[in-house]
Design an enzyme around this catalytic site. Structure first.
Site, short mmCIF file in Angstrom:
data_model
loop_
_atom_site.label_atom_id
_atom_site.label_comp_id
_atom_site.label_asym_id
_atom_site.label_seq_id
_atom_site.Cartn_x
_atom_site.Cartn_y
_atom_site.Cartn_z
N ASP A 14 0.80 -1.23 0.00
CA ASP A 14 0.00 0.00 0.00
C ASP A 14 0.84 1.28 0.00
O ASP A 14 0.32 2.35 0.35
CB ASP A 14 -0.98 0.03 1.19
N HIS A 44 -3.89 -2.04 -6.48
CA HIS A 44 -3.07 -0.85 -6.75
C HIS A 44 -3.98 0.26 -7.29
O HIS A 44 -4.53 0.16 -8.38
CB HIS A 44 -1.98 -1.18 -7.78
#
Length: 392
Positions: A14, A44
């Site tokens: 992340d 993503h």
């Protein structure tokens, strides 16, 4: 940046790999984005200049720029998830190639993963990636992408998975139909395809998860069943720029040690509570853990630092340069022997007892993180979109 580049997250995931890959594809012509680890759990996030948002799972994060995606043999390919993602993107199958040697994730792998999460909260995404890898490690005839071109072989191998895992799931005929349709929609290629792409122009290798979740170097057992360092990319392309991505603060999804976790009140639109991973956790920038990540990844050539706008909104945010554990200071996590999961588990247990020490707030976050990690900053990111980034 005319050479090949590999984008790897130096934390627990992340950090912003997707938005960095999108930026690289927006600022220079790229031949392709190559995914080299993980599967449909990538998540993503990319937001383009016109406000379009997509959370990429298997397609590469350059797709909205028209850059082709190649799923290499290191990927776990989930045809059902891929169909859903393709529909959301407008079915850009003309941009996709898949290595026939990549493993196939089935609905039964996913059901087995979710059954395990309900029994023992590990922190996985419930997508069945780990179960697919585990099954393949014990069954040489595990389903692979090229099997969808041979219905008889595919049926035999899917039936074996369903029987071995013994979990509820859709009928075999339904899965067969979906997987054969996947084979008709995508272009399945051989091992030489990667070399061809690399010869035709600069490519971006897009990693998934983060080095601190690496199957061999993370805090076992709270890791992903995937090599998250540069190793897979380097085995496909020995000459590339190693770009490490990190936020100005540390985050983690799922269970496991997190020394600098703190109530910093930094909610995110695209990272919230997940039914399988639980809460999205945040904390101060952990220089100790990130230095370890750089070391076990074999070093980085440059950094991409994201969320540089956050320190101005979070005045309590700090950088942690050392831990305190069992009455002693600890400022370097020394890597253990390769593939020693016992060592990694003991390391995790020690990290659970560690507390932050040596906290400070830098005047220049970019320069401070670059100094701690020993690499220059190539990309600065002050927001979620490509327009919020600049090269240095």
């Amino acid at each position: 940046m005319s050479r090949h580049v590999a984008v790897v997250d130096l934390g627990y995931g992340d950090a912003g790999k997707g938005t960095v890959v999108d930026f690289l594809c927006a600022t220079e012509e790229k031949r392709a984005v190559l995914r080299f680890n993980g599967g449909a759990q990538a998540a993503h996030n990319v937001i383009t200049e016109d406000g379009r948002h997509h959370t990429f799972s298997q397609f590469g994060s350059g797709t909205l720029r028209g850059v082709p995606t190649h799923l290499t043999r290191f990927m776990v390919v989930d045809p059902l998830s891929l169909a859903g993602e393709a529909a959301a993107l407008g079915n850009p199958f003309h941009l996709l190639t898949v290595d026939g040697e990549a493993l196939l994730a089935t609905p039964w792998h996913r059901a087995a993963n979710q059954r395990r999460e309900r029994a023992v909260r590990h922190g996985s995404c419930g997508m069945g990636v780990g179960e697919t890898m585990a099954y393949a490690s014990e069954h040489p005839d595990a389903p692979k992408v090229a099997d969808v071109l041979s219905p008889a072989r595919l049926r035999r191998r899917l039936a074996a998975v369903r029987e071995a895992l013994d979990v509820p799931g859709p009928p075999l005929d339904d899965v067969m139909e979906a997987f054969v349709a996947f084979g008709e929609a995508v272009r399945i290629v051989g091992p030489s395809w990667t070399s061809r792409l690399l010869a035709e122009g600069p490519c971006v290798f897009e990693g998934a998860q983060g080095v601190l979740l690496d199957e061999w170097r993370g805090w076992h057992p709270h890791t992903t069943w995937s090599t998250t360092t540069f190793d897979n990319a380097l085995s496909l392309c020995p000459d590339l720029l190693r770009l490490g991505v990190t936020r100005t603060y540390t985050t983690r999804h799922g269970a496991g040690p997190f020394v600098t976790e703190a109530p910093l009140d930094l909610p995110e639109a695209h990272n919230g509570r997940d039914p399988w991973q639980g809460d999205f956790r945040v904390g101060h920038f952990d220089a100790v853990a990130h230095r370890y990540a750089v070391e076990v990844a074999g070093g980085v050539d440059a950094l991409a630092i994201t969320h540089l706008d956050v320190p101005d909104r979070s005045l309590s945010l700090r950088i942690c340069t050392a831990y305190e554990v069992d009455g002693e200071s600890w400022d370097r996590i020394e890597p253990g022997p390769p593939r020693d999961l016992g060592h990694q588990e003991r390391l995790g247990e020690r990290l659970r007892r560690a507390r932050p020490a040596g906290m400070y707030r830098p005047g220049d976050w970019c320069e401070a993180i670059a100094t701690h990690l020993g690499a220059p900053v190539l990309v600065e990111s002050h927001g979620p979109g490509a327009a919020d980034k600049k090269s240095r």
